[in-house]
Enzyme design. Structure first.
Site, short mmCIF file in Angstrom:
data_model
loop_
_atom_site.label_atom_id
_atom_site.label_comp_id
_atom_site.label_asym_id
_atom_site.label_seq_id
_atom_site.Cartn_x
_atom_site.Cartn_y
_atom_site.Cartn_z
N GLY A 14 0.83 -1.20 0.00
CA GLY A 14 0.00 0.00 0.00
C GLY A 14 0.86 1.25 0.00
O GLY A 14 1.96 1.27 0.57
N GLY B 252 -5.46 -8.02 -7.41
CA GLY B 252 -4.16 -7.66 -7.96
C GLY B 252 -3.18 -8.79 -7.74
O GLY B 252 -3.57 -9.97 -7.69
N ILE C 10 -1.54 -9.60 -5.02
CA ILE C 10 -1.80 -10.32 -3.77
C ILE C 10 -3.04 -11.18 -3.89
O ILE C 10 -3.06 -12.33 -3.46
CB ILE C 10 -1.90 -9.33 -2.60
CG1 ILE C 10 -0.51 -8.74 -2.30
CG2 ILE C 10 -2.46 -10.00 -1.35
CD1 ILE C 10 -0.50 -7.68 -1.22
N ARG D 127 -11.15 -3.36 -9.69
CA ARG D 127 -11.72 -2.08 -10.09
C ARG D 127 -12.44 -2.17 -11.43
O ARG D 127 -13.49 -1.58 -11.63
CB ARG D 127 -10.60 -1.02 -10.15
CG ARG D 127 -11.08 0.38 -10.50
CD ARG D 127 -9.95 1.37 -10.37
NE ARG D 127 -8.80 0.95 -11.17
CZ ARG D 127 -7.64 1.60 -11.18
NH1 ARG D 127 -7.48 2.66 -10.41
NH2 ARG D 127 -6.64 1.18 -11.94
N ARG E 165 -6.43 -2.89 4.31
CA ARG E 165 -6.18 -1.81 5.26
C ARG E 165 -7.39 -1.70 6.17
O ARG E 165 -8.52 -1.95 5.75
CB ARG E 165 -5.94 -0.48 4.55
CG ARG E 165 -4.59 -0.37 3.85
CD ARG E 165 -3.45 -0.28 4.86
NE ARG E 165 -2.15 -0.04 4.23
CZ ARG E 165 -1.32 -0.99 3.86
NH1 ARG E 165 -1.66 -2.26 4.04
NH2 ARG E 165 -0.15 -0.69 3.32
N ASP F 196 -6.28 -8.93 9.85
CA ASP F 196 -4.87 -8.62 10.03
C ASP F 196 -4.67 -7.12 10.18
O ASP F 196 -3.61 -6.66 10.58
CB ASP F 196 -4.03 -9.14 8.86
CG ASP F 196 -2.54 -8.93 9.08
OD1 ASP F 196 -2.07 -9.29 10.19
OD2 ASP F 196 -1.85 -8.42 8.18
N HIS G 258 -1.32 -6.96 12.04
CA HIS G 258 -0.79 -6.41 10.78
C HIS G 258 0.59 -6.98 10.46
O HIS G 258 1.58 -6.28 10.34
CB HIS G 258 -0.73 -4.88 10.84
CG HIS G 258 -0.67 -4.26 9.47
ND1 HIS G 258 -1.05 -2.97 9.21
CD2 HIS G 258 -0.29 -4.76 8.26
CE1 HIS G 258 -0.90 -2.68 7.93
NE2 HIS G 258 -0.43 -3.77 7.33
#
Length: 316
Positions: A76, A150, A152, A173, A232, A255, A279
Protein backbone atom coordinates in the site's frame (compact mmCIF):
# COMPACT_ATOMS: atom_id res chain seq x y z
CA UNK A 1 26.44 18.68 -6.53
CA UNK A 2 25.82 15.15 -5.31
CA UNK A 3 22.96 12.88 -6.41
CA UNK A 4 21.80 11.03 -3.34
CA UNK A 5 19.89 7.79 -2.94
CA UNK A 6 18.35 7.27 0.48
CA UNK A 7 18.11 3.63 1.55
CA UNK A 8 16.67 2.06 4.72
CA UNK A 9 19.36 -0.65 4.58
CA UNK A 10 23.13 -0.25 4.50
CA UNK A 11 24.07 -0.21 0.78
CA UNK A 12 26.76 -2.86 1.25
CA UNK A 13 24.01 -5.22 2.41
CA UNK A 14 22.08 -4.94 -0.88
CA UNK A 15 23.56 -7.22 -3.56
CA UNK A 16 23.41 -5.92 -7.12
CA UNK A 17 23.17 -2.17 -6.47
CA UNK A 18 24.53 -0.04 -9.32
CA UNK A 19 28.04 1.23 -8.70
CA UNK A 20 27.94 4.60 -6.97
CA UNK A 21 31.20 5.68 -8.62
CA UNK A 22 30.08 4.69 -12.12
CA UNK A 23 26.80 6.59 -11.85
CA UNK A 24 27.77 9.59 -9.74
CA UNK A 25 25.65 8.52 -6.80
CA UNK A 26 26.00 8.75 -3.06
CA UNK A 27 24.11 6.10 -1.12
CA UNK A 28 22.76 7.39 2.20
CA UNK A 29 21.38 5.18 4.97
CA UNK A 30 18.23 6.46 6.68
CA UNK A 31 15.81 4.22 8.54
CA UNK A 32 13.61 6.92 10.01
CA UNK A 33 15.98 8.29 12.66
CA UNK A 34 15.64 11.78 14.11
CA UNK A 35 18.55 13.11 12.06
CA UNK A 36 18.59 13.02 8.26
CA UNK A 37 21.74 11.54 6.69
CA UNK A 38 22.17 14.57 4.40
CA UNK A 39 20.23 17.46 2.93
CA UNK A 40 16.92 16.09 1.52
CA UNK A 41 17.30 18.59 -1.34
CA UNK A 42 20.06 16.40 -2.79
CA UNK A 43 17.99 13.19 -2.76
CA UNK A 44 16.80 11.96 -6.15
CA UNK A 45 15.69 8.42 -5.19
CA UNK A 46 14.02 7.99 -1.81
CA UNK A 47 13.25 4.56 -0.37
CA UNK A 48 10.69 4.94 2.40
CA UNK A 49 11.62 3.27 5.73
CA UNK A 50 9.50 0.18 6.31
CA UNK A 51 6.93 -0.01 9.11
CA UNK A 52 7.90 3.37 10.58
CA UNK A 53 4.52 5.02 10.12
CA UNK A 54 3.19 7.75 7.87
CA UNK A 55 4.63 10.65 9.86
CA UNK A 56 8.21 9.42 9.43
CA UNK A 57 7.64 8.28 5.85
CA UNK A 58 6.64 11.73 4.62
CA UNK A 59 8.86 13.84 6.91
CA UNK A 60 11.69 14.44 4.39
CA UNK A 61 9.46 14.83 1.32
CA UNK A 62 8.84 18.56 1.60
CA UNK A 63 12.57 19.21 1.27
CA UNK A 64 13.22 16.85 -1.66
CA UNK A 65 13.39 19.45 -4.42
CA UNK A 66 15.27 17.10 -6.80
CA UNK A 67 13.28 13.93 -6.14
CA UNK A 68 12.58 11.69 -9.11
CA UNK A 69 11.43 8.46 -7.43
CA UNK A 70 9.76 7.59 -4.14
CA UNK A 71 9.89 3.83 -3.56
CA UNK A 72 7.89 2.19 -0.79
CA UNK A 73 8.61 -1.23 0.66
CA UNK A 74 4.92 -1.81 1.31
CA UNK A 75 2.17 -2.96 -1.01
CA UNK A 76 0.00 0.00 0.00
CA UNK A 77 1.09 3.57 -0.69
CA UNK A 78 -1.73 5.56 0.93
CA UNK A 79 0.52 6.56 3.85
CA UNK A 80 3.02 8.17 1.46
CA UNK A 81 0.95 9.45 -1.43
CA UNK A 82 -0.94 11.85 0.82
CA UNK A 83 2.34 13.60 1.66
CA UNK A 84 3.64 14.06 -1.88
CA UNK A 85 1.83 17.34 -2.52
CA UNK A 86 4.96 19.53 -2.08
CA UNK A 87 6.94 17.60 -4.71
CA UNK A 88 7.40 18.97 -8.21
CA UNK A 89 5.55 17.37 -11.15
CA UNK A 90 6.76 14.07 -12.54
CA UNK A 91 7.91 12.33 -9.35
CA UNK A 92 7.07 8.64 -9.58
CA UNK A 93 5.73 6.70 -6.61
CA UNK A 94 6.40 2.95 -6.77
CA UNK A 95 5.05 0.24 -4.50
CA UNK A 96 6.61 -3.06 -3.43
CA UNK A 97 4.83 -5.42 -5.77
CA UNK A 98 6.74 -8.76 -5.77
CA UNK A 99 7.80 -8.40 -2.12
CA UNK A 100 4.71 -9.21 -0.04
CA UNK A 101 2.52 -11.47 -2.16
CA UNK A 102 3.70 -14.81 -0.79
CA UNK A 103 3.71 -13.77 2.88
CA UNK A 104 0.34 -12.01 2.74
CA UNK A 105 -1.25 -14.91 0.89
CA UNK A 106 0.15 -17.36 3.45
CA UNK A 107 -1.36 -15.38 6.30
CA UNK A 108 -4.68 -15.08 4.47
CA UNK A 109 -4.94 -18.86 4.22
CA UNK A 110 -3.84 -19.24 7.84
CA UNK A 111 -6.58 -16.84 8.99
CA UNK A 112 -9.23 -18.56 6.88
CA UNK A 113 -8.32 -22.04 8.07
CA UNK A 114 -7.87 -21.02 11.70
CA UNK A 115 -11.24 -19.26 11.73
CA UNK A 116 -13.19 -22.01 9.98
CA UNK A 117 -11.61 -24.93 11.81
CA UNK A 118 -11.91 -23.36 15.27
CA UNK A 119 -8.22 -23.02 16.11
CA UNK A 120 -8.71 -20.11 18.55
CA UNK A 121 -11.30 -22.21 20.40
CA UNK A 122 -8.87 -25.11 20.57
CA UNK A 123 -6.08 -22.88 21.92
CA UNK A 124 -8.40 -21.60 24.63
CA UNK A 125 -9.53 -25.15 25.37
CA UNK A 126 -5.92 -26.25 25.76
CA UNK A 127 -5.30 -23.46 28.27
CA UNK A 128 -8.32 -24.57 30.26
CA UNK A 129 -7.62 -28.30 29.76
CA UNK A 130 -10.93 -28.78 27.93
CA UNK A 131 -11.43 -31.24 25.06
CA UNK A 132 -13.54 -29.16 22.63
CA UNK A 133 -14.44 -31.72 20.00
CA UNK A 134 -17.27 -31.42 17.51
CA UNK A 135 -17.96 -30.60 13.86
CA UNK A 136 -16.35 -27.50 12.37
CA UNK A 137 -16.61 -25.83 8.95
CA UNK A 138 -14.12 -26.86 6.26
CA UNK A 139 -12.71 -24.72 3.47
CA UNK A 140 -13.48 -27.54 1.05
CA UNK A 141 -16.68 -26.93 -0.96
CA UNK A 142 -16.84 -23.26 0.10
CA UNK A 143 -17.17 -20.30 -2.28
CA UNK A 144 -14.48 -17.67 -1.73
CA UNK A 145 -14.80 -14.11 -3.01
CA UNK A 146 -11.56 -12.13 -3.39
CA UNK A 147 -12.17 -8.38 -3.43
CA UNK A 148 -9.06 -6.74 -4.84
CA UNK A 149 -7.64 -9.06 -7.46
CA UNK A 150 -4.16 -7.66 -7.96
CA UNK A 151 -0.91 -9.50 -7.39
CA UNK A 152 -1.80 -10.32 -3.77
CA UNK A 153 -5.31 -11.42 -4.69
CA UNK A 154 -3.88 -13.68 -7.38
CA UNK A 155 -1.35 -15.13 -4.91
CA UNK A 156 -4.19 -15.88 -2.51
CA UNK A 157 -6.00 -17.83 -5.21
CA UNK A 158 -2.77 -19.74 -5.93
CA UNK A 159 -2.86 -21.00 -2.37
CA UNK A 160 -6.58 -21.73 -2.38
CA UNK A 161 -6.15 -24.11 -5.33
CA UNK A 162 -5.35 -27.29 -3.31
CA UNK A 163 -8.23 -26.82 -0.89
CA UNK A 164 -11.03 -27.95 -3.21
CA UNK A 165 -13.13 -24.80 -2.95
CA UNK A 166 -16.41 -24.89 -4.80
CA UNK A 167 -15.68 -21.60 -6.56
CA UNK A 168 -13.38 -18.61 -6.37
CA UNK A 169 -14.97 -15.31 -7.39
CA UNK A 170 -12.77 -12.34 -8.25
CA UNK A 171 -13.47 -8.60 -8.07
CA UNK A 172 -11.27 -5.69 -9.07
CA UNK A 173 -11.72 -2.08 -10.09
CA UNK A 174 -12.48 -3.08 -13.67
CA UNK A 175 -13.43 -6.29 -15.45
CA UNK A 176 -10.91 -8.51 -17.22
CA UNK A 177 -10.30 -12.14 -18.09
CA UNK A 178 -7.63 -14.34 -16.55
CA UNK A 179 -6.53 -17.92 -17.13
CA UNK A 180 -8.52 -18.92 -14.06
CA UNK A 181 -11.68 -17.12 -15.06
CA UNK A 182 -13.30 -13.70 -15.15
CA UNK A 183 -12.53 -10.81 -12.84
CA UNK A 184 -15.74 -8.93 -12.11
CA UNK A 185 -15.84 -5.14 -11.85
CA UNK A 186 -16.45 -3.48 -8.50
CA UNK A 187 -19.92 -2.50 -9.69
CA UNK A 188 -20.95 -6.18 -9.60
CA UNK A 189 -19.79 -6.72 -6.01
CA UNK A 190 -23.25 -6.31 -4.40
CA UNK A 191 -24.67 -9.17 -6.43
CA UNK A 192 -21.69 -11.45 -5.68
CA UNK A 193 -21.56 -11.00 -1.90
CA UNK A 194 -24.56 -13.26 -1.14
CA UNK A 195 -22.87 -16.13 -3.02
CA UNK A 196 -19.71 -16.25 -0.88
CA UNK A 197 -18.94 -18.24 2.27
CA UNK A 198 -15.63 -16.40 2.67
CA UNK A 199 -15.01 -12.80 1.57
CA UNK A 200 -11.35 -11.74 1.40
CA UNK A 201 -10.46 -8.04 1.22
CA UNK A 202 -7.07 -7.42 -0.44
CA UNK A 203 -7.69 -4.01 -1.99
CA UNK A 204 -5.47 -0.95 -1.78
CA UNK A 205 -6.86 1.87 0.33
CA UNK A 206 -8.26 4.52 -2.02
CA UNK A 207 -11.18 6.91 -2.04
CA UNK A 208 -13.22 4.14 -3.70
CA UNK A 209 -12.37 1.50 -1.09
CA UNK A 210 -12.45 3.58 2.10
CA UNK A 211 -15.38 2.16 4.06
CA UNK A 212 -16.15 -0.33 1.27
CA UNK A 213 -17.26 -3.01 3.75
CA UNK A 214 -19.95 -0.89 5.33
CA UNK A 215 -23.28 -1.90 6.86
CA UNK A 216 -24.87 -2.44 3.45
CA UNK A 217 -21.93 -4.55 2.22
CA UNK A 218 -21.96 -6.70 5.35
CA UNK A 219 -25.73 -7.12 5.26
CA UNK A 220 -25.42 -8.63 1.78
CA UNK A 221 -23.06 -11.34 3.02
CA UNK A 222 -24.77 -14.67 3.68
CA UNK A 223 -25.49 -15.82 7.20
CA UNK A 224 -22.46 -17.50 8.76
CA UNK A 225 -19.98 -16.05 6.24
CA UNK A 226 -16.41 -15.15 7.19
CA UNK A 227 -14.90 -11.73 6.39
CA UNK A 228 -11.09 -11.67 6.08
CA UNK A 229 -9.32 -8.30 5.89
CA UNK A 230 -5.67 -8.28 4.79
CA UNK A 231 -6.02 -4.92 3.04
CA UNK A 232 -6.18 -1.81 5.26
CA UNK A 233 -8.26 -1.24 8.38
CA UNK A 234 -10.39 1.62 7.02
CA UNK A 235 -11.65 -0.60 4.16
CA UNK A 236 -14.03 -1.98 6.82
CA UNK A 237 -16.52 0.04 8.84
CA UNK A 238 -15.60 -1.16 12.33
CA UNK A 239 -18.89 -0.16 13.94
CA UNK A 240 -20.89 -2.00 11.28
CA UNK A 241 -18.68 -5.09 11.61
CA UNK A 242 -19.08 -5.13 15.38
CA UNK A 243 -22.84 -5.13 15.00
CA UNK A 244 -22.71 -8.18 12.71
CA UNK A 245 -20.25 -10.26 14.73
CA UNK A 246 -21.87 -9.44 18.06
CA UNK A 247 -25.16 -10.69 16.67
CA UNK A 248 -23.42 -13.93 15.66
CA UNK A 249 -24.45 -13.60 12.01
CA UNK A 250 -20.91 -13.13 10.64
CA UNK A 251 -17.39 -13.99 11.74
CA UNK A 252 -14.18 -12.13 10.90
CA UNK A 253 -10.42 -12.58 10.67
CA UNK A 254 -8.55 -9.28 10.65
CA UNK A 255 -4.87 -8.62 10.03
CA UNK A 256 -5.66 -4.90 9.92
CA UNK A 257 -8.07 -2.85 11.99
CA UNK A 258 -9.46 0.65 12.30
CA UNK A 259 -8.14 2.06 14.59
CA UNK A 260 -4.66 0.54 14.36
CA UNK A 261 -2.92 -0.49 16.50
CA UNK A 262 -6.08 -1.66 18.19
CA UNK A 263 -6.08 -0.04 21.64
CA UNK A 264 -6.62 -1.93 24.87
CA UNK A 265 -10.28 -2.11 25.78
CA UNK A 266 -11.55 -1.90 22.22
CA UNK A 267 -14.61 -4.14 21.74
CA UNK A 268 -13.07 -5.89 18.71
CA UNK A 269 -10.58 -7.66 21.02
CA UNK A 270 -13.32 -9.73 22.63
CA UNK A 271 -16.01 -9.72 19.93
CA UNK A 272 -17.35 -13.25 19.33
CA UNK A 273 -16.06 -14.98 16.23
CA UNK A 274 -13.26 -12.47 15.60
CA UNK A 275 -9.63 -13.52 15.09
CA UNK A 276 -7.06 -10.69 15.07
CA UNK A 277 -3.44 -10.71 13.93
CA UNK A 278 -1.34 -7.53 14.42
CA UNK A 279 -0.79 -6.41 10.78
CA UNK A 280 1.88 -9.00 10.03
CA UNK A 281 0.88 -9.96 6.49
CA UNK A 282 4.22 -8.90 5.05
CA UNK A 283 6.43 -9.04 8.12
CA UNK A 284 8.12 -12.39 7.62
CA UNK A 285 11.53 -13.84 6.81
CA UNK A 286 10.63 -13.50 3.11
CA UNK A 287 10.59 -9.69 3.32
CA UNK A 288 14.24 -8.73 3.51
CA UNK A 289 15.70 -10.70 0.57
CA UNK A 290 12.77 -9.78 -1.68
CA UNK A 291 12.94 -6.11 -0.70
CA UNK A 292 16.65 -5.97 -1.45
CA UNK A 293 16.14 -7.61 -4.84
CA UNK A 294 13.44 -5.05 -5.64
CA UNK A 295 15.70 -2.12 -4.74
CA UNK A 296 18.61 -3.45 -6.77
CA UNK A 297 16.31 -3.95 -9.76
CA UNK A 298 14.64 -0.55 -9.50
CA UNK A 299 17.92 1.34 -9.09
CA UNK A 300 19.41 -0.54 -12.04
CA UNK A 301 16.46 0.52 -14.18
CA UNK A 302 16.67 4.10 -12.93
CA UNK A 303 20.39 4.55 -13.53
CA UNK A 304 20.02 3.06 -17.03
CA UNK A 305 17.14 5.39 -17.87
CA UNK A 306 14.78 2.44 -18.23
CA UNK A 307 11.10 2.33 -17.17
CA UNK A 308 10.59 1.54 -13.50
CA UNK A 309 8.45 -1.30 -12.21
CA UNK A 310 5.39 -0.77 -10.00
CA UNK A 311 4.71 2.91 -10.73
CA UNK A 312 1.34 3.59 -9.12
CA UNK A 313 1.24 7.39 -9.06
CA UNK A 314 3.04 10.35 -10.66
CA UNK A 315 2.85 13.86 -9.27
CA UNK A 316 1.07 16.31 -11.55
Amino acid sequence: MTTDVWLPFAPEEIPGLPSAADHGLTYRFWDGGDTFPADPADCAFYVVPYLKGAEIAVRPLAGMARAEVVQTLSAGVDHVQAGMGPLHPGVRLCNARSVHEASTAELTLALILASLRGIPRFVEGQRQEEWRSGFYPALADKTVLIVGYGSIGSAIEDRLAPFECARVLRVARSARDTERGPVHPLAELPSLLPEADVVVLSTPLTEATWGLADAEFLARMRDGALLVNVARGPVVDTKALLAEVESGRLTAALDVTDPEPLPAGHPLWHAPGVLISPHVGGSTSAFLPRAKRLLARQLTHWTAGEPLDNVVYTTA
